[in-house]
Design a protein around this motif. Structure first.
Motif, mmCIF file in Angstrom:
data_model
loop_
_atom_site.group_PDB
_atom_site.id
_atom_site.type_symbol
_atom_site.label_atom_id
_atom_site.label_comp_id
_atom_site.label_asym_id
_atom_site.label_seq_id
_atom_site.Cartn_x
_atom_site.Cartn_y
_atom_site.Cartn_z
ATOM 1 N N HIS A 181 -13.464 0.337 -6.987
ATOM 2 C CA HIS A 181 -13.444 1.262 -5.843
ATOM 3 C C HIS A 181 -12.359 2.314 -5.979
ATOM 4 O O HIS A 181 -12.566 3.479 -5.633
ATOM 5 C CB HIS A 181 -13.236 0.481 -4.538
ATOM 6 C CG HIS A 181 -14.529 -0.050 -4.003
ATOM 7 N ND1 HIS A 181 -15.529 0.776 -3.556
ATOM 8 C CD2 HIS A 181 -14.983 -1.312 -3.865
ATOM 9 C CE1 HIS A 181 -16.556 0.047 -3.165
ATOM 10 N NE2 HIS A 181 -16.247 -1.233 -3.356
ATOM 11 N N ARG A 183 -11.316 3.718 -8.523
ATOM 12 C CA ARG A 183 -11.591 4.730 -9.552
ATOM 13 C C ARG A 183 -12.905 5.468 -9.319
ATOM 14 O O ARG A 183 -13.292 6.327 -10.112
ATOM 15 C CB ARG A 183 -11.656 4.050 -10.940
ATOM 16 C CG ARG A 183 -10.413 3.271 -11.335
ATOM 17 C CD ARG A 183 -9.259 4.197 -11.668
ATOM 18 N NE ARG A 183 -9.574 5.126 -12.739
ATOM 19 C CZ ARG A 183 -9.500 4.825 -14.044
ATOM 20 N NH1 ARG A 183 -9.127 3.626 -14.413
ATOM 21 N NH2 ARG A 183 -9.784 5.727 -14.957
ATOM 22 N N GLU A 185 -14.019 7.683 -7.050
ATOM 23 C CA GLU A 185 -13.992 9.134 -6.829
ATOM 24 C C GLU A 185 -13.808 9.887 -8.141
ATOM 25 O O GLU A 185 -14.453 10.894 -8.405
ATOM 26 C CB GLU A 185 -12.879 9.511 -5.843
ATOM 27 C CG GLU A 185 -13.250 9.295 -4.392
ATOM 28 C CD GLU A 185 -14.567 9.989 -3.995
ATOM 29 O OE1 GLU A 185 -14.782 11.148 -4.391
ATOM 30 O OE2 GLU A 185 -15.397 9.345 -3.327
ATOM 31 N N GLN A 186 -12.903 9.329 -8.958
ATOM 32 C CA GLN A 186 -12.625 9.936 -10.263
ATOM 33 C C GLN A 186 -13.893 9.914 -11.132
ATOM 34 O O GLN A 186 -14.230 10.890 -11.798
ATOM 35 C CB GLN A 186 -11.512 9.120 -10.919
ATOM 36 C CG GLN A 186 -10.861 9.781 -12.090
ATOM 37 C CD GLN A 186 -9.809 8.852 -12.700
ATOM 38 O OE1 GLN A 186 -9.338 7.903 -12.063
ATOM 39 N NE2 GLN A 186 -9.443 9.112 -13.939
ATOM 40 N N ILE A 188 -17.003 9.709 -10.126
ATOM 41 C CA ILE A 188 -18.005 10.632 -9.569
ATOM 42 C C ILE A 188 -17.662 12.062 -9.991
ATOM 43 O O ILE A 188 -18.537 12.851 -10.365
ATOM 44 C CB ILE A 188 -18.064 10.520 -8.027
ATOM 45 C CG1 ILE A 188 -18.611 9.153 -7.637
ATOM 46 C CG2 ILE A 188 -18.915 11.633 -7.436
ATOM 47 C CD1 ILE A 188 -18.504 8.832 -6.163
ATOM 48 N N GLY A 189 -16.376 12.377 -9.968
ATOM 49 C CA GLY A 189 -15.927 13.706 -10.407
ATOM 50 C C GLY A 189 -16.328 13.964 -11.845
ATOM 51 O O GLY A 189 -16.781 15.062 -12.195
ATOM 52 N N VAL A 209 -23.096 6.727 -3.069
ATOM 53 C CA VAL A 209 -22.808 7.581 -4.220
ATOM 54 C C VAL A 209 -24.034 8.394 -4.601
ATOM 55 O O VAL A 209 -23.963 9.612 -4.774
ATOM 56 C CB VAL A 209 -22.339 6.736 -5.429
ATOM 57 C CG1 VAL A 209 -22.280 7.577 -6.687
ATOM 58 C CG2 VAL A 209 -20.989 6.093 -5.142
ATOM 59 N N GLN A 212 -24.843 11.112 -2.300
ATOM 60 C CA GLN A 212 -23.799 12.151 -2.318
ATOM 61 C C GLN A 212 -23.965 13.104 -3.511
ATOM 62 O O GLN A 212 -23.781 14.305 -3.373
ATOM 63 C CB GLN A 212 -22.442 11.435 -2.388
ATOM 64 C CG GLN A 212 -21.226 12.321 -2.389
ATOM 65 C CD GLN A 212 -19.961 11.502 -2.680
ATOM 66 O OE1 GLN A 212 -19.872 10.323 -2.359
ATOM 67 N NE2 GLN A 212 -18.987 12.133 -3.300
#
Ligand SMILES: Nc1ncnc2c1ncn2[C@@H]1O[C@H](COP(=O)(O)OP(=O)(O)OP(=O)(O)O)[C@@H](O)[C@H]1O
Length: 249
Positions: A181, A183, A185-186, A188-189, A209, A212
């Motif tokens: 969890h 990591r 956002e990273q 997804i980036g 995810v 999004q």
């Protein structure tokens, strides 16, 4: 770079008596990210395998930019611009991150695996590998043995291996699986960055995810397409809600 158009017509894949993919037709438009969702066993990975050449079709056709690639072997599809990552990572644990990418880059440029010499000795191979190393954010870990990478970084390396051929169509099978969890956002980036200018089909179980990041969602149930549309359309679709999201319509 512009993403390619991928189209399939009446794709069928059977395992014995089981129709894992039972007649799927869909046109993936260039430069869009499609989330492929559906319950366990719906046929998502098998459909992806059918598109990439990893599954034997019992019927149907696959087109890349209107070229019929149905009978092309995997490496020829890669050359035509189709890249594919796997649920199970294919990296070499004992090699460093950079060596893994160099091996992949060499194999792509020269169509053979260079087991007899260090691939990084070839300047263009080294260049290809270093470019992807930057793209997937692993430059600071270039010399770390791949087996010591976190799950998230192993996933990033796996995605990097698919980028070596600079695919116009990228098929990603759960590239975020096992990413913690903290990591997410990273990760997804990273996906957002590497998909720019490509057409992407993404299998992802995390609904937040996938809703999004996707431009469009394709829903499979029991080997067939149940629905497709924008994330909001699919979330609101009564058939999807009852068949897949487990809610009463
Ligand atoms: N190599 C195989 N041999 C026999 N049956 C298979 C094989 N691969 C997949 N299947 C079966 O085909 C069906 C579809 O599997 P598939 O892995 O494509 O589904 P999926 O939607 O990707 O599932 P998951 O979300 O669990 O990964 C399942 O019933 C599965 O057991």
């Amino acid at each position: 770079m512009t993403g390619g158009a991928l189209r399939c017509e009446d794709i069928q894949v059977a395992f014995g008596g089981l129709k894992a993919v039972a007649g799927v037709s869909f046109a993936f438009e260039p430069n869009r990210l499609y989330g492929l969702i559906g319950p366990n066993g719906a046929g998502k990975t098998t459909l992806m395998n059918a598109l990439s050449g990893h599954a034997t079709l019992s019927g149907g056709k696959v087109f890349l930019d209107d070229r019929d690639i149905t009978r092309l072997p995997i490496h020829a599809r890669t050359r035509a611009g189709l890249g594919r990552s796997f649920q199970i990572t294919k990296i070499f644990a004992g090699m460093t991150v950079l060596e893994n990418l160099e091996l992949g880059a060499f194999a792509h440029r020269h169509r053979v695996q260079p087991f007899w010499l260090p691939a990084g000795r070839f300047p263009r191979v080294r260049e290809d590998a270093e470019k992807v190393l930057e793209q997937v954010g692993l430059a600071s870990l270039a010399h770390m043995p791949a087996e010591n990478l976190s799950h998230g970084d192993q996933r990033a390396l796996e995605v990097g291996l698919t980028l070596l051929s600079d695919p116009r169509v990228l098929l990603l099978d759960e590239p975020l699986a096992g990413v913690g969890h903290d990591r997410l956002e990273q990760a997804i980036g990273l996906i957002r960055r590497v998909v720019a200018g490509r057409t992407v089909l993404l299998i992802e179980h995390n609904m937040d995810v996938v809703m999004q990041v996707s431009d469009a969602i394709v829903v499979m149930v029991q080997g067939q397409l149940l629905a497709s549309g924008s994330p909001d359309q699919v979330k609101a679709n009564p058939a999807v809600r009852s068949a897949y999201l487990g809610e009463d319509a």
